[in-house]
Design an enzyme around this catalytic site. Sequence first.
Site, PDB file in Angstrom:
ATOM      1  N   GLU A  49       0.832  -1.209   0.000  1.00 25.90           N
ATOM      2  CA  GLU A  49       0.000   0.000   0.000  1.00 25.90           C
ATOM      3  C   GLU A  49       0.867   1.260   0.000  1.00 25.90           C
ATOM      4  O   GLU A  49       0.519   2.250  -0.639  1.00 25.90           O
ATOM      5  CB  GLU A  49      -0.955  -0.013   1.198  1.00 25.90           C
ATOM      6  CG  GLU A  49      -1.940  -1.170   1.218  1.00 25.90           C
ATOM      7  CD  GLU A  49      -2.743  -1.302  -0.073  1.00 25.90           C
ATOM      8  OE1 GLU A  49      -2.928  -0.289  -0.783  1.00 25.90           O
ATOM      9  OE2 GLU A  49      -3.178  -2.421  -0.382  1.00 25.90           O
ATOM     10  N   HIS A  56       1.863   2.235  -3.434  1.00 29.19           N
ATOM     11  CA  HIS A  56       0.928   3.105  -4.149  1.00 29.19           C
ATOM     12  C   HIS A  56       1.168   4.579  -3.795  1.00 29.19           C
ATOM     13  O   HIS A  56       1.106   5.458  -4.660  1.00 29.19           O
ATOM     14  CB  HIS A  56      -0.512   2.733  -3.812  1.00 29.19           C
ATOM     15  CG  HIS A  56      -0.979   1.464  -4.450  1.00 29.19           C
ATOM     16  ND1 HIS A  56      -0.901   1.233  -5.812  1.00 29.19           N
ATOM     17  CD2 HIS A  56      -1.533   0.344  -3.910  1.00 29.19           C
ATOM     18  CE1 HIS A  56      -1.387   0.034  -6.084  1.00 29.19           C
ATOM     19  NE2 HIS A  56      -1.768  -0.530  -4.959  1.00 29.19           N
ATOM     20  N   HIS A  95       2.237   7.732  -6.406  1.00 36.21           N
ATOM     21  CA  HIS A  95       1.637   9.066  -6.489  1.00 36.21           C
ATOM     22  C   HIS A  95       2.683  10.146  -6.245  1.00 36.21           C
ATOM     23  O   HIS A  95       2.665  11.197  -6.891  1.00 36.21           O
ATOM     24  CB  HIS A  95       0.486   9.194  -5.490  1.00 36.21           C
ATOM     25  CG  HIS A  95      -0.786   8.576  -5.968  1.00 36.21           C
ATOM     26  ND1 HIS A  95      -1.782   9.301  -6.584  1.00 36.21           N
ATOM     27  CD2 HIS A  95      -1.222   7.295  -5.933  1.00 36.21           C
ATOM     28  CE1 HIS A  95      -2.781   8.493  -6.909  1.00 36.21           C
ATOM     29  NE2 HIS A  95      -2.474   7.273  -6.521  1.00 36.21           N
TER      30      HIS A  95
END
Length: 238
Positions: free
Chosen positions: A101, A104, A108
């Site tokens: 996670e 991710h 970004h």
Amino acid sequence: MFFHDPGYMLIMLVGLALTFLPQIWVKSAYNRYSQVPASRGETGAQVAERILRENGVTNVIVEEVAGQLSDHYDPGAHAVRLSTDNYHGRSIAGVAIAAHEVGHALQHATGYYPVVLRAAMVPVVNLGSQLGPLLLMVSLGMGAVSHAMPGWAWGLAWLGVLLFSASVAFHIVTLPVEINASMRAIKILSDGRYVTTDELPGAKKVLTAAAFTYVAVALYSLIQLAYWVFRLVGSRRN
């Protein structure tokens, strides 16, 4: 009409297999390695916070979220959300999912292009995934009732294909996003500071099983799209 079509029923059966089998694999891998403590002794939350800090990402928070395997990254809130067991737990599975996670969040932070593309597709996908199949069913149903599809229904059907194609494209774009996040996680975990060399294969198994769920979804959406195109082409010939 569709439930009397052997092709449609086959698609439904394939869809069930592609939905449930990967979920069984994920839960099996997760249940196994959620019972194995990571010897470094950090919780998933601590691992996530440390990875973010070491990569200079200071605008992302780590939060607890209810549910099992409900872990996700929320780009709008700049939050890595970990399910209760992984947030507080110190297992190999929890560490692996936390690292994924955070992967991710790193995507970004670095402007990883597939993430940017996927975000731009969301409005069209939300419309296409719901409206596309509906337009196809209505237009093909109209053709079955009248034994010849009217011109307006033909155009409506291909509009449905176009809208549904956006949903298929979204699932395909999601693949490199998820695979890259897992690759980032594995690279981070490979340095031995979060899990040992002996524990790394277990983390990889959890991440591999999770990634396959996205492969299955993308494959099923492609099969559905092929079915609708085949039905339309067949209706045109008839």
